[in-house]
Design a protein around this motif. Structure first.
Motif, PDB file in Angstrom:
ATOM      1  N   ALA A 199     -16.315  21.924 -44.174  1.00  0.00           N
ATOM      2  CA  ALA A 199     -15.905  23.332 -44.165  1.00  0.00           C
ATOM      3  C   ALA A 199     -14.823  23.571 -45.216  1.00  0.00           C
ATOM      4  O   ALA A 199     -14.806  24.601 -45.900  1.00  0.00           O
ATOM      5  N   GLY A 200     -13.920  22.597 -45.353  1.00  0.00           N
ATOM      6  CA  GLY A 200     -12.869  22.699 -46.361  1.00  0.00           C
ATOM      7  C   GLY A 200     -13.451  22.693 -47.760  1.00  0.00           C
ATOM      8  O   GLY A 200     -13.000  23.424 -48.650  1.00  0.00           O
ATOM      9  N   SER A 221     -14.911  26.093 -48.369  1.00  0.00           N
ATOM     10  CA  SER A 221     -13.943  27.169 -48.581  1.00  0.00           C
ATOM     11  C   SER A 221     -13.064  26.914 -49.798  1.00  0.00           C
ATOM     12  O   SER A 221     -12.271  27.760 -50.176  1.00  0.00           O
ATOM     13  N   ALA A 270     -10.835  24.455 -50.058  1.00  0.00           N
ATOM     14  CA  ALA A 270      -9.564  23.835 -49.737  1.00  0.00           C
ATOM     15  C   ALA A 270      -9.490  22.412 -50.284  1.00  0.00           C
ATOM     16  O   ALA A 270      -8.423  21.908 -50.578  1.00  0.00           O
TER      17      ALA A 270
END
Ligand SMILES: Nc1ncnc2c1ncn2[C@@H]1O[C@H](COP(=O)(O)OP(=O)(O)OP(=O)(O)O)[C@@H](O)[C@H]1O
Ligand SMILES: Nc1ncnc2c1ncn2[C@@H]1O[C@H](COP(=O)(O)OP(=O)(O)OP(=O)(O)O)[C@@H](O)[C@H]1O
Ligand SMILES: [Mg+2]
Ligand SMILES: [Mg+2]
Lengths: 300, 222, 259, 258, 258
Positions: C163-164, C167, C169
């Motif tokens: 997920a990072g 996104s 990150a």
């Protein structure tokens, strides 16, 4: 009506309050907008990420079983901790030093240690020294940690519940010739239990929250941990967090509301002396109060 | 006897725990006071926000909040607290942010209940001799509320000390993280448990006793 | 845990009996072992199912048990599960505690990046943000030996790393290519990520068995050989990793540990 | 009011019922009871008055051993006060006590309050206990409140129930510690009337009170305490019209005529 | 007692000091003040009596705007009661108030209690304030307690300090809400004496009390309230010897002669 802080408002005060309301509302709206923008920018508002939560499988496979385990661990802990806590609470008020002091030491010790450490330790203990199966071990460890800590807190609640009763109740009971045991069972405990109910219910909130420690640190498949499995399958990380947080909030809100409803009812009840241990008396009952409680009961 | 401690920086881990505790304590005292001010304000919307904040935050497991600061705040909202690239510092700071957000709810309640222990009669008597709003607040209410708030705040501080172990969930190298690591690597589980238990008893018990004593000493005699 | 009565999991391995068999897998690893609403999926699951079949258990006689990485040795030692197929790399250290059948897959440590990323070499990671799970040694190795200026970000699970990555990150995620491929192949991420194809290490996935249970090891090895020879192995690889551009190694030979 | 026999056998017998001999009691450095000698005869009504903090309550409570004493002796009906256990409980049942703050059991109805002691201490059966309780409630004028909880009653009613609860044990002597001082002015008379009737029925009573009207009309003797000592004892008329000690004169001047 | 000037300029002037015109106040459904009309002249001493819950306290508090009223008008010295802010604070300083529960500032010494208002509201300098405070404490008879904290004083002493605190603001009128009903009997007189002296000095006073002796000797007028209404107004002698309303007769019969 006036309060400690504010006089009854006049027209100017009312106007000022309205202006403050508007400004504050604008600030809140700004914050909400910022949150919305950030989520949108990162694509977190896409329906695909949220859709899983409209499917019954997400609930029946992951969330509900997780919630079930959360409740199971919390319920078990409470059921085991209650009698244990009552025992230690009453032992701590014993007339005999050799009962009172060890009971006090046990209670103080377990209240000083983080639940997380108790869980980690219990988990390791079960793994090395018992043959509890791996399936059950996390539950055992979580419940053990919660019981050790909460029994100590409940011991203090029980003690506080009895001490909160007006002294006159004991004296009146003794004056008509009831003996120590009779006074405890016929007069003090029935009233203390009622006084403690709200405190006990709100302690459940603390327990429910603490089950999540077991999820992250020792792999107990409670709600927060099931979220991880769900997130892996549906690839929806942030939304799953938000949904799970809301589930905790709702669950605990129900418990808190029940506790304060109970508290209000008991306070108004014609059957009590008005001695009620409220939710707030519990949340983090701690050593400071206890240090004080060693002193004489005669605080003017 | 304590040779299993070799190669582990137990003191360092507890020092991190202490740092987490102190920094979070300062932050939550500030934010909690602001929240309390909102909760007792005459503006219904502020009261509503304060109440909602407290009731929401108190009902979320701290673990969820701490983990969320890491994957939510940092990644989605880009709140990096000036440590966008130093991830060790980042998780340390994020965990403090999480502790502040959580603990402030309890600080707020402690302060609010402290204010509530001041009898209305005190404020009414002050008004009756012609003191203004701010005078009543600063001369009469707050000095008395402050004293009765020390006890509850001490409890919050002790709870916070223990709660810092949750930072282990996002990899901050504090006491619980080290204990987990040691338990995995060493055989003396009991001794390791005892060492860390002792560490926390040393951190929390004297704090509790001292602040308990202080709050008794300063208590307003009625 | 209502099944304590059957603690020596499936020891009564008389074929086709009313017995069940307990098998340890991962629950949260897409492409390898994943708990789904209507069952379990992944390469490990397929291999385990095939092996169980050869040992005499139908699919509906299998009881899946989640075995997290840290729990695998003790679960076997206590006999909680008959065997474990859970991204379990054969190492000398582990061989002291458990016996391994296989290997049944040769994986390599690799990097997963966004499709448009310019990271192609491990050294490109200098100054970049690299994600791994808490306590993982693979990321530490890169930082220590290959890209000392890489920033290491640790999360609780790989899902969060992914997920990072999505996104922005983090710039890359590192672990076994099979695991990474599993994520990349997920419906929700299709087309967004690519594997760098670096072979930073060799991970020989084996099936863990209780120390000393040579009979089961041998039975499983026989089953694995059969799986490869009848093409079931290839099908399983295609089914689970196909959607990612994952170039799997050919099926390893039993006992042939690539170091 | 229906009459219920009030320890009649005691009234008939002769001799002293309560005897205190050089009783001393400290609270820390405070010497609250200093060499108290006091004898109360069967059927006698003694009113104890004195300034706040003079030790009146402590005296009352010591007779029931709700407070221990440091030295001296207390005897009830010829027997020394037991230190603990069954004997103490039995003695306490023989000594009725009425508190300033009523202290009714909040979780029990009025009727249950009056029955509890009979059943648990006197081991009476439930039916008899209820019958007696209803009789007593009728006697103190709150029969119609039997099924309410204490909090639903006015202070005056609660205090009358408290008296009934004490009477239910057939006490040999009744102690009253400022029974009317927590009451609204309108309710004081209803309680004093019950006490007056009790006195007329021959109950031995020790009453701490500031109600001079009651002292004048019901007491056989007034005991004046100050600073932990009994300063003066006299029949009411003499005490009020012509107190001997300065302490008493001063106190009376403060308390009367306002 | 040293005499301290008590708003002498007001006593000299003529006219009504406090005027209430058809004042109404509800607490939820409860109509606690019903069309109250009341006028108090300069230098007058008015005693308000009535059963519990009849609205006496609410009336007092409304005059100081500690309670807001729903309708009607209240004027002090010809000026309507301000709603808030500086004007309200200034007015309150002109209206002294003495509470049943004293309400001394618990965290300040007796002297500081009496000085606080002078310094913060009247902007007096510290030395003058202290001088005046000591004078007033002397006047109410507690000069030797100046450096103690309220909790260390007896109720009677606390109440006298509370009176001194109110007097320190040179109020035009003093409100007393049951100033003696939380006191031990011996202490009642010491407070009543201070109030009596105050009345003799010409202070305008509104006194809620059950002390009939005080009403008889010090009041110019008795106002009898029941159920939120003023039922009867009369000079004390007439009211006590010959109350007109049944409500008042009933109340007096309960409260007297016990
Ligand atoms: N439990 C206690 N601990 C310490 N001091 C006490 C205790 N109980 C009473 N005292 C003190 O002992 C003294 C006598 O108290 P007691 O209650 O007997 O007086 P009293 O004559 O009944 O007064 P009052 O009229 O106010 O009820 C008082 O100074 C009181 O403060
Ligand atoms: N803040 C409040 N909220 C609701 N009801 C109130 C409030 N204050 C007073 N009341 C009610 O208003 C009525 C009048 O109260 P008030 O205190 O004025 O009576 P009072 O005549 O002073 O009685 P007492 O002699 O008991 O002091 C009572 O029934 C009381 O319960
Ligand atoms: Mg007393
Ligand atoms: Mg009143």
């Amino acid at each position: 009506m006036s309060s400690v802080l504010y006089d009854a408002p006049g027209p100017r005060a009312k106007r000022r309050n309205i202006i403050l309301s508007v400004v504050f509302f604008a600030l809140l709206a700004l914050l909400a907008w910022w949150i919305y923008r950030a989520l949108d920018d990162k694509g977190q508002l896409e329906w695909a990420l949220w859709e899983p939560f409209t499917e019954s499988e997400a609930w029946t496979t992951y969330l509900l079983p997780g919630l079930g385990n959360t409740l199971k661990a919390a319920g078990l802990s409470m059921i085991i901790a209650l009698p244990l806590g009552a025992f230690f609470g009453i032992a701590r008020m014993s007339d005999h030093r050799w009962v009172r002091i060890p009971a006090g030491a046990v209670v103080e010790f377990f209240r000083a240690i983080p639940v997380l450490l108790l869980m980690l330790f219990a988990n390791e203990f079960y793994a090395r020294s018992t043959d509890v199966s791996t399936d059950d071990r996390p539950l055992y460890a979580v419940v053990t940690g919660l019981v050790l800590y909460n029994a100590s807190v409940l011991a203090e609640i029980v003690r506080a519940g009895i001490l909160a009763l007006p002294k006159g109740q004991t004296e009146a009971a003794q004056a008509i010739g009831l003996r120590k045991g009779q006074t405890m069972t016929n007069v003090l405990l029935p009233q203390a239990v009622t006084a403690m109910l709200p405190a006990i219910v709100s302690q459940l909130v603390v327990i429910v929250k603490d089950t999540a420690l077991g999820g992250v640190m020792i792999g107990f498949t409670e709600l927060l941990n099931s979220r991880g499995t769900l997130a892996a399958f549906y690839a929806t990380v942030i939304p799953s967090f938000i949904v799970v947080a809301i589930m905790y909030i709702i669950l605990n809100f129900i418990l808190t509301s029940f506790a304060s409803w109970l508290e209000g009812r008991l306070r108004r009840s014609k059957r009590s002396t008005g001695a009620v241990l409220g939710a707030e008396d519990v949340e983090e009952l701690n050593a400071a109060e206890i240090g004080g409680a060693y002193g004489s009961g005669a605080s003017a | 006897m304590f040779d299993f401690l070799e190669g582990y920086d137990v003191l360092g881990a507890f020092w991190t725990t202490v740092q987490l505790t102190l920094l979070s304590a300062v932050g939550s005292l500030i934010w909690g006071t602001l929240l309390a001010a909102m909760r007792v304000s005459p503006v219904p919307l502020m009261r509503g926000f304060g109440t909602a904040y407290v009731n929401i935050v108190r009902n979320i497991p701290l673990t969820v909040i701490i983990v969320f600061t890491s994957i939510g705040l940092a990644d989605i909202f880009r709140v990096t607290l000036g440590a966008a690239d130093d991830f060790e510092a980042l998780s340390f700071r994020l965990s403090i942010l999480g502790f502040v957000a959580y603990t402030a709810a309890f600080v707020c309640e402690a302060i609010r209940s402290g204010i509530n222990t001041v009898p209305v009669g005190q404020a009414e008597a002050a008004r009756a001799i012609g003191l203004s709003f701010t005078q009543v607040l600063w001369l009469i209410v707050l000095p008395q509320a402050f004293r009765s708030v020390i006890g509850p705040l001490a409890n919050v501080l002790i709870a916070l000390t223990k709660n810092t172990t949750v930072a282990a969930a996002i990899g901050v190298a504090e006491a619980a993280t080290l204990m987990k690591e040691m338990i995995e690597n060493e055989a003396q589980t009991l001794a390791i448990g005892a060492v860390f238990a002792f560490g926390f008893v040393v951190l929390t018990l004297p704090t509790g006793l001292f602040l308990g004593w202080l709050s008794k000493r300063l208590a307003v005699k009625r | 845990g209502s099944d304590d009565d059957d603690s020596d999991a499936g020891s009564g391995s008389t074929a086709g009996g009313g017995d069940t068999i307990k098998i340890g897998i991962k629950y949260d690893q897409p492409g390898l072992g994943l708990k789904e609403p209507n069952g379990y999926s992944g390469f490990d699951v397929d291999v385990a199912t095939y092996v169980a079949k050869e040992l005499g258990y139908d699919a509906d006689q299998i009881e899946w048990v989640e075995t997290k990485s840290a729990d695998r040795e003790s679960a076997l030692a206590r006999g909680d599960v008959k065997f474990i197929a859970a991204t379990y790399s054969i190492t000398e250290e582990r061989q002291e505690k458990v016996d391994f059948a296989g290997p049944y897959l040769l994986a390599h440590q690799d990097l997963l990046t966004k499709t448009d990323s310019d990271i192609t070499e491990a050294t490109d990671l200098n100054g970049k943000r690299l994600c791994s799970v808490t306590g993982s040694t693979s990321a530490q190795n890169i930082k220590d030996e290959i890209a000392p200026d890489a920033q290491l970000r640790e999360y609780g699970t790989y899902s969060e790393c992914i997920a990072g990555l999505q996104s922005g990150a983090v710039d890359a995620v590192t672990t076994d290519d099979s695991i990474l491929a599993g994520y990349a192949a997920q419906e929700q991420y299709k087309g967004q990520f690519k594997l760098a194809g670096l072979k930073l290490s060799n991970e020989n996935y084996g099936i863990g068995v209780k120390k000393g249970d040579t009979e089961t090891v041998n039975n499983i090895n026989t089953a694995l050989e059969k799986m490869v020879s009848d093409g079931a192995w290839d099908t399983a690889v295609k089914d689970n990793f196909g959607p990612a551009d994952y170039k799997n190694e050919p099926a390893p030979k039993i006992g042939d540990i690539v170091s | 009011m229906t009459k219920v026999s009030v320890a009649k056998e005691d009234v008939a017998a002769s001799g002293d019922l309560v005897v205190l001999k050089s009783v001393n009691k400290h609270f820390g450095a405070l010497h609250v009871l200093q060499d108290i000698d006091l004898t109360i005869a069967r059927g006698e009504v003694v009113v104890v008055i004195g300034p706040s903090g003079s030790g009146k309550s402590t005296l009352c409570r010591a007779i029931n051993r709700l407070e221990t004493i440091d030295s001296g002796a207390i005897a009830i009906d010829g027997k020394p006060l037991p230190a603990e256990g069954k004997e103490l409980a039995r003695l306490r049942a023989d000594v009725g006590m009425v508190f300033q703050s009523f202290n009714l059991f909040a979780h029990k109805t009025v009727l249950e309050n009056v029955m509890l002691g009979q059943i648990k201490v006197r081991k009476a059966d439930k039916k008899k206990a209820e019958e007696k309780a209803r009789g007593l409630l009728d006697r103190v004028g709150v029969a119609n409140q039997a099924d309410k909880y204490p909090a639903q009653l006015s202070g005056g009613q609660q205090q009358r129930v408290a008296i009934a609860r004490a009477l239910a044990m057939d006490p040999k002597v009744m102690l009253f510690d400022e029974p009317t001082s927590a009451l609204d002015p309108e309710m004081i008379n209803e309680v004093l009337e019950v006490m007056q009737q009790l006195a007329r029925d021959g109950m031995t009573m020790i009453v701490v009170t500031h109600e001079m009207g009651f002292a004048r009309s019901a007491a056989n003797r007034v005991v004046f305490m100050a600073d932990g000592k009994i300063v003066e004892e006299a029949v009411p008329d003499q005490f009020f019209s012509n107190p001997r000690s300065d302490r008493a004169k001063d106190f009376l001047s403060k308390i009367l005529h306002h």
